[in-house]
Every structure is written in structure tokens, then in C-alpha cells.
Design an enzyme around this catalytic site. Structure first.
Site, PDB file in Angstrom:
ATOM      1  N   GLU A   1       1.079  -1.054  -0.126  1.00  0.00           N
ATOM      2  CA  GLU A   1      -0.242  -0.046   0.231  1.00  0.00           C
ATOM      3  C   GLU A   1       0.521   1.173   0.248  1.00  0.00           C
ATOM      4  OE1 GLU A   1      -3.931   0.322  -0.100  1.00  0.00           O
ATOM      5  OE2 GLU A   1      -2.730  -1.726  -0.982  1.00  0.00           O
TER       6      GLU A   1
ATOM      7  N   SER B   1     -49.914 -34.985  -1.907  1.00  0.00           N
ATOM      8  CA  SER B   1     -50.060 -36.250  -1.538  1.00  0.00           C
ATOM      9  C   SER B   1     -49.276 -36.144   0.406  1.00  0.00           C
ATOM     10  CB  SER B   1     -49.634 -37.560  -1.497  1.00  0.00           C
ATOM     11  OG  SER B   1     -50.682 -37.124  -3.119  1.00  0.00           O
TER      12      SER B   1
END
Length: 724
Positions: free
Chosen positions: A138, A427
Site C-alpha cells: 500500500e 399427497s
């Protein structure tokens, strides 16, 4: 020379020249300035030089005055920001919301929600590999500048222009100090009345622009004046966002690697530092290979700047960082979302504290469910199919052990088809019809007729249910009726015991939605969720007691031992008798052994269940259980498109089978708590009792027949047709 007579003789010059010596020349008169002859330039040259000189003097006069003003403003702005800065501790964790860490049934972390802050770390004690990786990536001149780097800004502008962007678009050339200034939002605190959410606040803090860059300069200078370099780096290490909800390097190290940032190795440090460029894109939980490639770039920078020896660099490149077991599994995303939604919002989604929730999730079972679904869908579905599925696995007391809310098993915050999709049950609802009958005194060998049936429904006319296979078996037992999912027989039973009784049993077992009023109730036209259906079946397994599905065992604040909330759910009240539950379990066992659910059969292990397919095959279900777990499977399309060639006894039963094979692996085979059919007499249902609406045909009543001849005829017919 002697003189004569005492008189000196006159001095006479030597006659060297042969004549009189020359008289000295008179000196030339000095030329006065006025008389000097000047060498004058041409007038154009004089004009240009005069103009340049004037402009230079003017520019200098303006420049030093402007410079003085700018320097004064910069100094005042820096002093202003300096006066506003608080002590270091006030900035380490400035989240407005807390985080939620979710633990499985064994206390292992499996998911996080919100922004996690792992605890304060210090630049002086953090892993030196991580510290160096951040600086190398950085801001390699971090320890040599005063907060801003004109060289870095110039380089960034050059790169942006070369790539066709604006000078301040893209690369900003920001130092770590300037990035900290951004993370601190230039000292502007979050105000809910100004920003709709914390996300909007942070978006505003991160936005670029000339004015924002200008303001960063005095704030960065103020930071440099207020804090040491290591203190500024400490702020950066604690506040940077690193993807997957991790705020700060400690949280990221814990989330991705299961260790502290103080102990990461070079490969792990490089991966963490690489996230700073684009946390979401490079998060290893999103794409591990891409994150490793980015880490390789960071390792190269560290090596070039002499932060790594050749040996360390080569070793890190050969053995890239890998996720911890929990992070790699990313298990239970849907489950975690469900737990978050079911808990109190002020302690989950809106918490301002860091919360720990222990849940019922079993990561082994969760992985089994995900793998089973992936296998069936990859092998049995056509490429490009958009069909969806959901799975729920729970214990008999309602403790949910696994949940898959869709084909994307890793999704967080996605639509959860297990808990949010209300679909017709088909069902799979039928067991509750038979549960009502069995609880009233019918038994698993009671004979009911499978024959054409027409019921008059007031306001709608006549209604005639049809069987899936379009044929009729005549007198059959309740066991056969359920095993083969016979519609006409089920409706006869429902009408005989009364729809209110059926609705009462279903509601007591956990159906929260309103159930249908008409005779089609028996065939599952009502809607509910897979979670509710699976919970209702758990009530059958546990002997007839209702359950409320639950996922949370305990909720407490991080660092606290006292729980703020506990389990909400589990066993409720008895719905049907234990004997009725045992009979129903046997009937559902026959569904798998000889009926519509044969594809779900487990080798060497008893299982019971029920298939379900709704009208036009828009939904396909299979829900069943062993002595250990209850598992529900639903399959369909989100837009209700009919399934092609799929019934509950097909792919859903196969998915259920694959799930249970994995779930039961290594567990001893235990028998189901079910009745023995030989202990129950064959009792035919003869007389017709249709509450509310008369029905044509036989087989709708509980009382003994008043016509002995008719009873014998029905019994003989049942025996000839294979009735028990």
C-alpha cells in the site's frame, strides 16, 4: 666622481641614446561616463526582455503571496483537524453495529453475520509478515513521508491518464495515512438522521473527487502530528474492511484462517494484504484461486523490497494460503439466515453488540445434504435446468440439523425455499388424514373402498377426485391406501372422520396457514413450507407429540457467560395417541417398502415416508424419517412452471435417499417405533357418514355395519383383492 675646487660638477645623464632623451607622452584624458559610448540593443529585444522581467517579478510577487496564503490555510486546517482528533482508542473499533458469530451443535464456528471485529491488534505486536505486506503493497515510503506523497500522486495521475481515465479517477496515489483519513471519514461521525444506513455513510466517506482529496491533505498531516507511524498503522490494521464482513485484520485472519493476525505466515499475510485492493473480489471465500493469485503479486513486492528472503519467498509461493476448515465449508448459509430471522432483531440483524449464538446445526449433516443435492442435480437434470430444491433435516424433537434453501448451497441472504416458499403439499398431507382416523379408533387394517366418488360442494357443484393411475382397487386397507397414495380412499376417510378433525390434527402438528375448507383438503391443496411439513412429520416419529422446529440453543454477548436468550421451540403438546403414531409409522414404512416411495428405500435400515405431487406437477415432495432423523425434500420451479416427468416418488425420493445414506453413515441401524400389523383386525368401513355434504359410494363411516351380509361381502372382497 671627484669634484674640482670643492665644487660639484653638474649631473649629466649618460648619453645612451645619442641624442636628447624623448619627452614622456602626455596621459590621455579620462573619458567621463557622460562621454562613454553606449552599445545599445535593438528595441524588439529590449521590449521582450523587459516584458519577461516584469512578468517574472509580478509572478513571483503573486506566487509567494498565494503560497503564503495556502500554507496559512493548510496550517490552520491541519491545526483544526488536529484539535478535533481523539485518542487512539476511540478510533480502533468505530462500528455502529455489532456482529453475530454462529456456532454449531459442537461449539464450532460455521458462519458470521454483520461486520465482525476480532479485537484490537497493534502494529508493534502483529505478525511482522503482515505488517511488511501491508507497507509493501500500500505505501512503501510510509515511514519516510509526512502523510502525503507528491511522487505517489504524480505517478497515480500518470497511470490514470495513460489508461484513459480522469487524473483522479482510479489510482489515487494515497498513502496509508490518507487511507486512514478516509476510514475515519475525515472525522465526520455517523449520524442516522443524515444517512439512511451505515453503508450509505461509508460510501460517502469513500467517494473521490478533487475536494475530497484536498481535504485529505490537512487531515493526513494532522494524523501524522497526533500519532506515531505505528499508531497510524494500528488504526489501518484495525479498521480496514477485508471482505466477508470482516472489519480489521484480526477478524479477517480469524474468519479465513482460524488464527490470530499475530501469527499468520508470509503466504497468509500476503493474502490478507492483497484483499485491500478489492475486498469483495479477492475474498478467498468467494474465489480462492483468484485470492491466491493476488497474494502471489504481494509476495513479489515483499521479496523485491527485501521483506522476504529467497527461501521465505519460494516457500510461500510453493505453499499458498488456504482457508480454514470452517471457512472452506461455508456451511449452513440458509440455516444461519433462518436463525438470524427467528431471533430478536435487536440481538441479531440490528445488534449493536457482538453476539454469539450456539445453534443446532450439524456440519456433517449439512455437508451431506448439500453433496446429495449437488450429485442428483448434476447427474439427473438437463444442463441449464432452472429447477430448484430444498432440504431440511431435523431430530424428532424439532432441532434442525441441516437446511438447504436452494441449489446454491453457499448463498447468504438468498431466498430460502425451505422456510419462505409456501407451496401446495400434495399427497404429503395424507398422513394427517389417516392420523385423525387412527386417533379416533380406526386401525391400519381398517378397510376402505377405492372406487369412483362424487361429492357435491355447495357453490361449486359436484367434485370427483381421480387416482393418479386412473384405476380403482376396490376395498383396501388404510395401509394400502396410504402406501399407493389412493386419492378416492383418502377422501372417503377424510369425509368420514370430518374435515374439522383433519384440520385440527394438521394444525396441532404445526401447520400455521389456513387449511382448505372443501373436500380437496385431504389431497393437499393447502400451502405450507417445507420446514413446517418436516416438523409435522417429526411429531409422527416422536410418538404423536407436536414440535416447533428450532435452530437456536443459546444467545449471549461476546465475553459474557450469561445467556440472554435460550431455546425457543422443541416438543409441544400431544396431538395423537402413541398407538396411533405407531400405526401410522408402519403405514408410512410400507410407502417405502412397497408403495410410491420405493426409490427412497435404505439398505439394512428401516425408514418411513410419503411422496407428494401437486396438480400439474408444479411441486414434488418426499418427506420421511428413520429412527434418527426426519428429512424433507421439495422440488419445483420458483415461477410454478410444471415439472416434466418428475413426481414425489422420483427425484425427490432419490435426493432423500442420497441424503440419508450420508447422514446415517456410521450410525447403528435402529428399528422404527412402529406397530405390528398382525395385531390389528380388518374392520371394514361400511356405512356412509359425510358431514356437511353427502357422498355417493361406500366407505365413509366408523360405526359397525348394520347389515351383516354387506359386511361379509366387503370383507370377502377385501381378502380376494389382497387386503390384510
Amino acid at each position: 666622481m671627484s669634484s674640482k675646487g670643492g665644487r660639484r660638477s653638474p649631473l649629466v645623464a649618460d648619453k645612451r641614446y645619442g641624442k636628447e632623451p624623448p619627452k614622456p607622452k602626455a596621459a590621455a584624458p579620462k573619458r567621463t561616463p557622460a562621454k562613454r559610448r553606449r552599445k545599445r540593443s535593438s528595441w524588439p529585444v529590449r521590449l521582450v526582455t523587459g516584458t519577461v522581467g516584469y512578468l517574472s517579478r509580478t509572478l513571483w510577487a503573486i506566487s509567494w503571496r498565494v503560497g503564503f496564503v495556502v500554507a496559512s490555510v493548510l496550517a490552520l486546517a491541519t491545526l483544526y483537524f488536529y484539535a478535533q482528533l481523539q485518542p487512539l482508542g476511540a478510533y480502533v473499533d468505530a462500528r455502529t453495529k455489532g456482529s453475530v458469530t454462529l456456532l454449531d451443535r459442537d461449539g464450532q464456528v460455521y458462519a458470521w453475520r454483520g461486520e465482525t471485529f476480532g479485537g484490537q491488534i497493534d502494529a508493534a505486536s502483529v505478525s511482522p509478515y503482515l505488517k511488511n505486506a501491508v507497507v509493501a503493497t500500500e505505501d512503501k515510503r510510509f515511514y519516510g513521508h509526512l502523510g502525503i506523497s507528491p511522487r505517489g500522486i504524480a505517478g497515480a495521475i500518470r497511470i490514470n491518464l495513460a489508461e484513459g481515465r480522469g487524473p483522479l479517477e482510479g489510482n489515487g496515489g494515497s498513502t496509508i495515512t490518507q487511507q486512514v483519513a478516509k476510514l475515519l471519514c475525515l472525522g465526520v461521525a455517523y449520524d442516522p438522521s443524515v444517512w439512511k444506513s451505515e453503508g450509505d455513510y461509508e460510501d460517502d466517506c469513500r467517494r473521490g473527487g478533487v475536494w475530497r482529496k484536498i481535504k485529505e491533505v490537512p487531515f493526513a498531516l494532522a494524523l501524522e502530528a497526533k500519532f506515531s507511524k505505528d499508531e497510524i498503522l494500528t488504526l489501518y490494521l484495525n479498521r480496514a474492511y477485508l471482505g466477508a464482513g470482516a472489519r480489521g485484520f484480526e477478524a479477517a485472519a480469524q474468519r479465513y484462517f482460524g488464527k490470530s493476525a499475530n501469527s499468520v505466515d508470509p503466504a497468509e499475510a500476503a493474502m490478507l494484504a492483497g484483499l485491500l485492493k478489492a475486498p469483495t473480489r479477492y475474498a478467498p471465500t468467494a474465489n480462492l484461486k483468484r485470492s491466491q493469485d493476488r497474494a502471489a503479486v504481494v509476495l513479489g513486492l515483499m521479496h523485491d523490497q527485501d521483506y522476504l528472503t529467497d527461501k521465505e519467498y519460494n516457500q510461500a509461493m510453493a505453499q499458498p494460503a488456504r482457508l480454514s476448515k470452517a471457512a472452506a465449508a461455508r456451511a449452513g448459509g440458509y440455516f444461519a439466515d433462518w436463525v438470524m430471522e427467528s431471533g430478536p432483531a435487536f440481538l441479531t440483524s440490528d445488534t449493536t453488540e457482538d453476539v454469539i449464538i450456539q445453534t443446532t446445526l450439524d456440519q456433517r449433516i449439512q455437508k451431506s445434504a448439500e453433496e446429495a443435492l449437488a450429485q442428483i442435480f448434476s447427474n439427473r437434470l438437463k444442463a441449464g435446468s432452472k429447477a430448484q430444491a430444498a432440504i431440511v433435516v431435523m431430530s424428532a424433537d424439532g432441532a434442525v440439523r441441516a437446511m438447504v434453501g436452494g441449489r446454491d448451497a453457499q448463498a447468504n441472504g438468498a431466498f430460502n425455499r425451505a422456510t419462505q416458499a409456501k407451496r401446495q403439499t400434495g399427497s404429503t398431507f395424507k398422513p394427517f388424514v389417516y392420523a385423525a382416523a387412527l386417533d379416533m379408533g380406526w386401525n391400519l387394517n381398517t378397510i376402505v373402498e377405492d372406487a369412483p366418488l362424487t361429492i357435491h360442494v355447495p357453490g361449486s357443484g359436484d367434485w370427483s377426485p381421480k387416482n393418479y393411475e386412473r384405476d380403482y382397487r376396490g376395498p383396501i386397507t388404510l395401509t394400502q391406501a396410504l402406501a399407493h397414495s389412493v386419492n378416492t380412499a383418502t377422501v372417503r376417510v377424510s369425509e368420514a372422520v370430518g374435515r374439522d378433525a383433519v384440520r385440527g390434527v394438521a394444525n396441532n402438528f404445526g401447520f400455521e396457514a389456513d387449511l382448505a375448507e372443501g373436500p380437496a383438503l385431504a389431497l393437499g391443496v393447502s400451502e405450507t413450507t417445507l420446514l413446517e411439513m418436516t416438523g409435522a412429520y417429526a411429531g409422527i416419529l416422536n410418538g404423536g407429540t407436536s414440535v416447533r422446529p428450532y435452530g437456536m440453543l443459546e444467545l449471549r454477548l461476546r465475553g459474557e457467560d450469561t445467556a440472554l436468550a435460550g431455546q425457543e421451540g422443541g416438543l409441544g403438546e400431544r396431538v395423537i395417541s402413541e398407538e396411533a403414531a405407531r400405526e401410522l409409522t408402519y403405514m408410512m414404512h410400507q410407502v417405502i417398502e412397497s408403495g410410491t416411495g420405493r426409490r427412497a428405500r435404505l439398505e439394512g435400515r428401516q425408514a418411513a415416508g410419503k411422496t407428494g405431487t401437486t396438480q400439474a406437477a408444479r411441486d414434488a415432495w418426499f418427506i420421511g424419517f428413520t429412527a434418527d432423523y426426519v428429512t424433507g425434500v421439495w422440488m419445483g420451479y420458483d415461477d410454478n412452471t410444471p415439472l416434466t416427468g418428475v413426481t414425489g416418488g422420483g427425484l425427490p425420493a432419490e435426493i432423500w435417499h442420497e441424503v440419508m445414506v450420508r447422514v446415517e453413515d456410521g450410525l447403528p441401524a435402529r428399528p422404527l417405533p412402529m406397530a405390528n400389523p398382525v395385531d390389528y383386525p380388518a374392520e371394514p368401513v361400511y356405512e356412509t357418514y359425510a358431514p356437511g355434504a353427502p357422498a355417493t359410494g361406500r366407505g365413509q363411516g366408523r360405526p359397525r355395519p348394520s347389515n351383516p351380509e354387506g359386511f361379509l361381502v366387503d370383507l370377502l372382497g377385501a381378502i380376494l383383492r389382497g387386503g390384510n
